[in-house]
Design a protein around this motif. Structure first.
Motif, PDB file in Angstrom:
ATOM      1  N   ILE A  76      51.238  87.415 117.427  1.00 28.54           N
ATOM      2  CA  ILE A  76      50.512  88.055 116.325  1.00 28.54           C
ATOM      3  C   ILE A  76      50.681  89.563 116.424  1.00 28.54           C
ATOM      4  O   ILE A  76      50.423  90.154 117.469  1.00 28.54           O
ATOM      5  CB  ILE A  76      48.997  87.730 116.388  1.00 28.54           C
ATOM      6  N   SER A 155      53.016  86.045 107.571  1.00 28.32           N
ATOM      7  CA  SER A 155      52.187  84.895 107.957  1.00 28.32           C
ATOM      8  C   SER A 155      51.973  83.919 106.805  1.00 28.32           C
ATOM      9  O   SER A 155      52.198  84.237 105.633  1.00 28.32           O
ATOM     10  CB  SER A 155      50.819  85.366 108.447  1.00 28.32           C
ATOM     11  N   TYR A 171      54.313  93.417 110.311  1.00 31.76           N
ATOM     12  CA  TYR A 171      53.683  92.101 110.384  1.00 31.76           C
ATOM     13  C   TYR A 171      52.686  91.979 109.231  1.00 31.76           C
ATOM     14  O   TYR A 171      51.834  92.849 109.047  1.00 31.76           O
ATOM     15  CB  TYR A 171      52.957  91.953 111.728  1.00 31.76           C
ATOM     16  N   GLY A 173      49.664  89.695 107.838  1.00 27.96           N
ATOM     17  CA  GLY A 173      48.745  88.661 108.311  1.00 27.96           C
ATOM     18  C   GLY A 173      48.479  87.561 107.290  1.00 27.96           C
ATOM     19  O   GLY A 173      48.852  87.666 106.112  1.00 27.96           O
ATOM     20  N   LEU A 174      47.796  86.555 107.745  1.00 28.84           N
ATOM     21  CA  LEU A 174      47.480  85.359 106.957  1.00 28.84           C
ATOM     22  C   LEU A 174      46.948  85.698 105.563  1.00 28.84           C
ATOM     23  O   LEU A 174      45.971  86.451 105.428  1.00 28.84           O
ATOM     24  CB  LEU A 174      46.384  84.557 107.667  1.00 28.84           C
ATOM     25  N   MET A 189      50.957  96.893 110.578  1.00 28.97           N
ATOM     26  CA  MET A 189      50.268  95.597 110.620  1.00 28.97           C
ATOM     27  C   MET A 189      49.358  95.490 109.393  1.00 28.97           C
ATOM     28  O   MET A 189      48.506  96.361 109.177  1.00 28.97           O
ATOM     29  CB  MET A 189      49.414  95.529 111.898  1.00 28.97           C
ATOM     30  N   GLY A 191      46.439  93.372 107.967  1.00 23.54           N
ATOM     31  CA  GLY A 191      45.470  92.382 108.431  1.00 23.54           C
ATOM     32  C   GLY A 191      45.374  91.195 107.478  1.00 23.54           C
ATOM     33  O   GLY A 191      45.699  91.303 106.293  1.00 23.54           O
ATOM     34  N   MET A 192      44.898  90.085 108.020  1.00 21.95           N
ATOM     35  CA  MET A 192      44.774  88.878 107.187  1.00 21.95           C
ATOM     36  C   MET A 192      43.862  89.167 105.992  1.00 21.95           C
ATOM     37  O   MET A 192      42.879  89.906 106.093  1.00 21.95           O
ATOM     38  CB  MET A 192      44.248  87.711 108.014  1.00 21.95           C
ATOM     39  N   THR A 205      47.691 100.078 111.076  1.00 24.99           N
ATOM     40  CA  THR A 205      47.100  98.794 110.685  1.00 24.99           C
ATOM     41  C   THR A 205      46.220  99.005 109.471  1.00 24.99           C
ATOM     42  O   THR A 205      45.405  99.937 109.455  1.00 24.99           O
ATOM     43  CB  THR A 205      46.247  98.224 111.843  1.00 24.99           C
ATOM     44  N   VAL A 207      43.551  97.005 106.626  1.00 27.05           N
ATOM     45  CA  VAL A 207      42.758  95.795 106.355  1.00 27.05           C
ATOM     46  C   VAL A 207      41.974  95.992 105.068  1.00 27.05           C
ATOM     47  O   VAL A 207      41.731  97.119 104.640  1.00 27.05           O
ATOM     48  CB  VAL A 207      41.759  95.465 107.500  1.00 27.05           C
ATOM     49  N   GLY A 208      41.561  94.890 104.485  1.00 28.50           N
ATOM     50  CA  GLY A 208      40.619  94.926 103.375  1.00 28.50           C
ATOM     51  C   GLY A 208      41.256  94.900 102.004  1.00 28.50           C
ATOM     52  O   GLY A 208      42.465  94.875 101.834  1.00 28.50           O
ATOM     53  N   ARG A 214      42.939 101.120 109.199  1.00 27.78           N
ATOM     54  CA  ARG A 214      41.845 100.756 110.085  1.00 27.78           C
ATOM     55  C   ARG A 214      41.645 101.852 111.104  1.00 27.78           C
ATOM     56  O   ARG A 214      42.604 102.287 111.745  1.00 27.78           O
ATOM     57  CB  ARG A 214      42.210  99.446 110.789  1.00 27.78           C
TER      58      ARG A 214
HETATM   59  C1  LIG Z   1      43.476  93.199 111.631  1.00 30.34           C
HETATM   60  C2  LIG Z   1      43.477  92.501 112.984  1.00 30.34           C
HETATM   61  C3  LIG Z   1      44.819  92.744 113.651  1.00 30.34           C
HETATM   62  C4  LIG Z   1      42.373  93.123 113.821  1.00 30.34           C
HETATM   63  O1  LIG Z   1      42.281  92.409 115.021  1.00 30.34           O
HETATM   64  P1  LIG Z   1      41.301  92.948 116.196  1.00 30.34           P
HETATM   65  O2  LIG Z   1      41.735  94.311 116.600  1.00 30.34           O
HETATM   66  O3  LIG Z   1      41.268  91.882 117.231  1.00 30.34           O
HETATM   67  O4  LIG Z   1      39.943  93.113 115.456  1.00 30.34           O
HETATM   68  P2  LIG Z   1      38.527  92.375 115.737  1.00 30.34           P
HETATM   69  O5  LIG Z   1      38.637  90.908 115.433  1.00 30.34           O
HETATM   70  O6  LIG Z   1      38.050  92.806 117.078  1.00 30.34           O
HETATM   71  O7  LIG Z   1      37.614  93.000 114.625  1.00 30.34           O
HETATM   72  C5  LIG Z   1      37.297  94.378 114.625  1.00 30.34           C
HETATM   73  C6  LIG Z   1      36.588  94.703 113.335  1.00 30.34           C
HETATM   74  O8  LIG Z   1      37.529  94.616 112.239  1.00 30.34           O
HETATM   75  C7  LIG Z   1      37.075  93.603 111.300  1.00 30.34           C
HETATM   76  N1  LIG Z   1      38.279  92.875 110.903  1.00 30.34           N
HETATM   77  C8  LIG Z   1      39.144  92.201 111.689  1.00 30.34           C
HETATM   78  N2  LIG Z   1      40.137  91.686 110.961  1.00 30.34           N
HETATM   79  C9  LIG Z   1      39.918  92.038 109.686  1.00 30.34           C
HETATM   80  C10 LIG Z   1      40.605  91.785 108.498  1.00 30.34           C
HETATM   81  N3  LIG Z   1      41.743  91.080 108.480  1.00 30.34           N
HETATM   82  N4  LIG Z   1      40.081  92.301 107.366  1.00 30.34           N
HETATM   83  C11 LIG Z   1      38.930  93.013 107.375  1.00 30.34           C
HETATM   84  N5  LIG Z   1      38.250  93.292 108.491  1.00 30.34           N
HETATM   85  C12 LIG Z   1      38.725  92.808 109.636  1.00 30.34           C
HETATM   86  C13 LIG Z   1      36.092  92.731 112.061  1.00 30.34           C
HETATM   87  O9  LIG Z   1      35.172  92.138 111.210  1.00 30.34           O
HETATM   88  C14 LIG Z   1      35.467  93.745 112.972  1.00 30.34           C
HETATM   89  O10 LIG Z   1      34.529  94.472 112.247  1.00 30.34           O
HETATM   90  P3  LIG Z   1      33.196  95.100 112.931  1.00 30.34           P
HETATM   91  O11 LIG Z   1      33.693  96.075 113.969  1.00 30.34           O
HETATM   92  O12 LIG Z   1      32.467  95.744 111.800  1.00 30.34           O
HETATM   93  O13 LIG Z   1      32.478  93.933 113.533  1.00 30.34           O
HETATM   94  C15 LIG Z   1      43.255  90.968 112.869  1.00 30.34           C
HETATM   95  O14 LIG Z   1      41.951  90.634 112.499  1.00 30.34           O
HETATM   96  C16 LIG Z   1      44.194  90.282 111.921  1.00 30.34           C
HETATM   97  O15 LIG Z   1      44.077  90.343 110.692  1.00 30.34           O
HETATM   98  N6  LIG Z   1      45.160  89.566 112.540  1.00 30.34           N
HETATM   99  C17 LIG Z   1      46.153  88.777 111.830  1.00 30.34           C
HETATM  100  C18 LIG Z   1      45.967  87.300 112.191  1.00 30.34           C
HETATM  101  C19 LIG Z   1      47.047  86.478 111.592  1.00 30.34           C
HETATM  102  O16 LIG Z   1      47.540  86.741 110.512  1.00 30.34           O
HETATM  103  N7  LIG Z   1      47.454  85.459 112.314  1.00 30.34           N
HETATM  104  C20 LIG Z   1      48.569  84.631 111.907  1.00 30.34           C
HETATM  105  C21 LIG Z   1      48.546  83.332 112.682  1.00 30.34           C
HETATM  106  S1  LIG Z   1      49.792  82.253 112.081  1.00 30.34           S
END
Ligand SMILES: CC(C)(COP(=O)(O)OP(=O)(O)OC[C@H]1O[C@@H](n2cnc3c(N)ncnc32)[C@H](O)[C@@H]1OP(=O)(O)O)[C@@H](O)C(=O)NCCC(=O)NCCS
Length: 216
Positions: A76, A155, A171, A173-174, A189, A191-192, A205, A207-208, A214
């Protein structure tokens, strides 16, 4: 003609790649996989044998010029692991297979680089260009004229709008969406679930909805 194929890796992504290759028995004759640690699920579910470590396979690649390889190592987020593995094998002069699941639709006018993996239900529309060793996961849509750089991973369920550019090593995300004609910078990156509406600078990175950088 059927070609011999070895998968590098034996983890989660490797199992999915094996299924994609198995979906085209007319093209691929799977020989097994290479991995350093035990992978009982890969052996049981894909019916493939572990042929040794990736160091063994480099020698194998030198010797067996008729064998093709594909990277079954995912992960990931942006990472250099996949690029490093390819570099190691490149020195051995092996061949990289692009594996396209039988249920994917790839336009005849799209171009697909070497070592690319396109999984079930993907749509790659006309004029799109996929760089070497990128992965387009299940159900993703790569619209017309999208440029996907080397080592990019898109993803499951993501949609990339027409004419967008995904620069190398980024990358997506989902289920994320990338607006048409927008660029996601190299090593970035997404985010999903994000909706990318403007250029994502390299290495950051976002998100949102709409996607924002981020805070670290
Ligand atoms: C963006 C990303 C990289 C952040 O991962 P992380 O650093 O481990 O972040 P955390 O899970 O610790 O979350 C940190 C904060 O960001 C928020 N957050 C995490 N992912 C988010 C996303 N995609 N969108 C919005 N907010 C997100 C969390 O709610 C948290 O908020 P808070 O601090 O207010 O509680 C991850 O969430 C992501 O989107 N990964 C992609 C997963 C994917 O696509 N996998 C494919 C598998 S096939």
């Amino acid at each position: 003609m059927r070609e011999k194929l070895i998968i590098i890796g034996g983890g989660e992504h490797a199992r999915v790649v094996a299924e994609a290759a198995h979906s085209r028995p007319d093209l691929w004759d799977l020989q097994g996989f290479v991995e350093r640690k035990p992978c009982p699920r890969m052996e049981q579910e894909s019916g493939l044998a572990c042929l040794g470590t990736d160091e063994d396979a480099s020698f194998l690649a030198c010797a067996a010029t008729s064998t093709w390889f594909v990277l079954g190592v995912g992960g990931i987020g942006p990472s250099t692991i996949r690029r490093d593995l390819i570099r190691r094998y490149a020195a051995a002069g092996n061949k990289w297979a692009s594996i396209i699941h039988s249920t994917a639709h790839v336009s005849p006018s799209a171009t697909v680089g070497k070592g690319v993996v396109i999984l079930s239900g993907v749509v790659v529309n006309c004029g799109a260009a996929l760089g070497d060793h990128c992965v387009i996961n299940s159900g993703a849509v790569i619209e017309h004229d999208v440029l996907v750089g080397s080592f990019v991973q898109v993803s499951t369920g993501s949609v990339i709008g027409g004419g967008a550019v995904l620069e190398e090593d980024c990358y997506v995300g989902l289920g994320a969406r990338v607006r048409d004609h927008v660029t996601v910078g190299s090593g970035a990156m997404v985010g999903m679930g994000a909706a990318v509406v403007a250029t994502v600078p390299m290495g950051l990175t976002v998100v949102g909805v709409p996607a924002k950088v981020r805070k670290q």
